[in-house]
Structure formats: structure tokens, C-alpha cells
Design a protein around this motif. Structure first.
Motif, PDB file in Angstrom:
ATOM      1  N   LEU A 190     -27.507  20.083  -4.014  1.00 14.37           N
ATOM      2  CA  LEU A 190     -28.259  21.139  -3.883  1.00 14.37           C
ATOM      3  C   LEU A 190     -29.868  20.960  -3.439  1.00 14.37           C
ATOM      4  N   ARG A 191     -29.550  20.009  -2.468  1.00 17.17           N
ATOM      5  CA  ARG A 191     -30.559  19.708  -1.581  1.00 17.17           C
ATOM      6  C   ARG A 191     -30.632  21.063  -0.525  1.00 17.17           C
ATOM      7  N   VAL A 192     -29.143  20.581  -0.212  1.00 13.14           N
ATOM      8  CA  VAL A 192     -28.567  20.980   0.547  1.00 13.14           C
ATOM      9  C   VAL A 192     -28.256  22.556   0.661  1.00 13.14           C
ATOM     10  N   LYS A 193     -28.080  23.195  -0.221  1.00 13.50           N
ATOM     11  CA  LYS A 193     -28.062  23.953  -1.083  1.00 13.50           C
ATOM     12  C   LYS A 193     -29.188  24.956  -0.716  1.00 13.50           C
ATOM     13  N   ASN A 194     -30.378  24.346  -0.840  1.00 12.11           N
ATOM     14  CA  ASN A 194     -31.642  24.674  -0.458  1.00 12.11           C
ATOM     15  C   ASN A 194     -32.282  25.376  -2.296  1.00 12.11           C
ATOM     16  N   VAL A 195     -31.754  25.090  -2.948  1.00 10.22           N
ATOM     17  CA  VAL A 195     -32.134  24.970  -4.663  1.00 10.22           C
ATOM     18  C   VAL A 195     -33.544  23.868  -4.469  1.00 10.22           C
ATOM     19  N   ASP A 196     -33.669  22.964  -4.092  1.00  8.81           N
ATOM     20  CA  ASP A 196     -35.085  23.105  -4.369  1.00  8.81           C
ATOM     21  C   ASP A 196     -36.290  23.468  -4.152  1.00  8.81           C
ATOM     22  N   GLN A 197     -35.688  24.291  -2.778  1.00 10.58           N
ATOM     23  CA  GLN A 197     -37.216  25.268  -2.877  1.00 10.58           C
ATOM     24  C   GLN A 197     -36.939  26.367  -3.595  1.00 10.58           C
ATOM     25  N   LEU A 198     -36.138  27.139  -4.010  1.00 10.34           N
ATOM     26  CA  LEU A 198     -36.171  28.145  -5.079  1.00 10.34           C
ATOM     27  C   LEU A 198     -36.530  27.063  -6.354  1.00 10.34           C
ATOM     28  N   MET A 199     -36.554  26.160  -6.999  1.00  5.08           N
ATOM     29  CA  MET A 199     -36.883  25.615  -7.985  1.00  5.08           C
ATOM     30  C   MET A 199     -38.725  25.888  -8.069  1.00  5.08           C
ATOM     31  N   GLN A 200     -39.127  25.074  -7.033  1.00  3.73           N
ATOM     32  CA  GLN A 200     -40.344  25.059  -6.155  1.00  3.73           C
ATOM     33  C   GLN A 200     -41.115  26.712  -7.051  1.00  3.73           C
ATOM     34  N   ILE A 201     -40.424  27.720  -6.221  1.00  2.00           N
ATOM     35  CA  ILE A 201     -40.981  28.829  -5.842  1.00  2.00           C
ATOM     36  C   ILE A 201     -41.190  29.394  -7.421  1.00  2.00           C
ATOM     37  N   LEU A 202     -39.833  29.349  -8.168  1.00  3.38           N
ATOM     38  CA  LEU A 202     -39.765  29.601  -9.558  1.00  3.38           C
ATOM     39  C   LEU A 202     -40.888  28.299 -10.386  1.00  3.38           C
ATOM     40  N   ALA A 203     -41.228  27.999 -10.273  1.00  7.04           N
ATOM     41  CA  ALA A 203     -41.911  26.907 -10.383  1.00  7.04           C
ATOM     42  C   ALA A 203     -44.271  27.562 -10.571  1.00  7.04           C
ATOM     43  N   GLN A 204     -43.725  27.871  -9.345  1.00  2.00           N
ATOM     44  CA  GLN A 204     -44.983  28.522  -8.624  1.00  2.00           C
ATOM     45  C   GLN A 204     -45.540  29.518  -9.601  1.00  2.00           C
ATOM     46  N   THR A 205     -43.757  30.897  -9.928  1.00  3.99           N
ATOM     47  CA  THR A 205     -44.311  32.070 -10.544  1.00  3.99           C
ATOM     48  C   THR A 205     -44.900  32.087 -12.210  1.00  3.99           C
ATOM     49  N   LYS A 206     -44.640  30.698 -12.396  1.00  2.00           N
ATOM     50  CA  LYS A 206     -44.764  30.638 -14.555  1.00  2.00           C
ATOM     51  C   LYS A 206     -46.997  30.465 -14.723  1.00  2.00           C
TER      52      LYS A 206
END
Length: 100
Positions: free
Chosen positions: A84-100
Motif C-alpha cells: 500500500l505504501r508503494v501505491k501511495n495509499v498512505d498519503q491518500l489515507m492522511q488526506i482523508l483523515a485531514q478532511t474529517k
């Protein structure tokens, strides 16, 4: 005969005997026929529940632990995280966490 057929036959036989007792075709005393016999299905359900509860509890107590399966699972989790880190899902999860 399969296990389901055996269980079905046993239930049918027990139900038939119970019905014969309820209809008065079995030589039972008046007290047994009026007070005990009608409660037998309820007692059977309670006994089945107690058996299931004890069986599950016992099997939880004697459950074998598998250390090799634990390590294999931890390795698979780490591989999934790395993928998941290779596919940049980690960054996506951080972005989603910030929008909450």
C-alpha cells in the motif's frame, strides 16, 4: 445414512413419542402427563443450549495456539502495508483523515 438424516430421524422419533404422550396414548400418570410432559420440548432446548455453551467454552479453553501462524500473519500484514505504501495509499489515507 447421512448425519442430517440421522438427526432428522431422531427428532422425528422424539417428536412422535412426545405427541403420543400428549394425546394420552402412552401409559403416563396424570401428574406427568399434565405437568411434566408438556415442558419436555422446552427442557430439550435448554439442555441443547447448555451443551452448546459448555462445548464452546471447553473448546476455547483447549484451543491450540499456533505461533507459526501468528508470524505468518504478521508477515502478510507487513507485506500488505509495504504494498500500500508503494501505491501511495498512505498519503491518500492522511488526506482523508485531514478532511474529517
Amino acid at each position: 445414512m447421512t448425519r442430517a438424516q440421522k438427526i432428522g430421524t431422531a427428532f422425528a422419533a422424539a417428536g412422535g413419542i412426545w405427541l403420543l404422550g400428549m394425546l394420552g396414548w402412552l401409559p403416563l400418570s396424570e401428574t406427568v402427563q399434565a405437568e411434566v410432559w408438556p415442558a419436555l420440548p422446552l427442557l430439550a432446548v435448554v439442555a441443547l443450549g447448555a451443551y452448546a455453551f459448555i462445548n464452546i467454552g471447553y473448546n476455547l479453553l483447549v484451543f491450540r495456539e499456533c505461533p507459526e501462524a501468528y508470524y505468518e500473519l504478521m508477515q502478510e500484514i507487513q507485506e500488505a502495508k509495504d504494498d500500500l505504501r508503494v501505491k501511495n495509499v498512505d498519503q491518500l489515507m492522511q488526506i482523508l483523515a485531514q478532511t474529517k
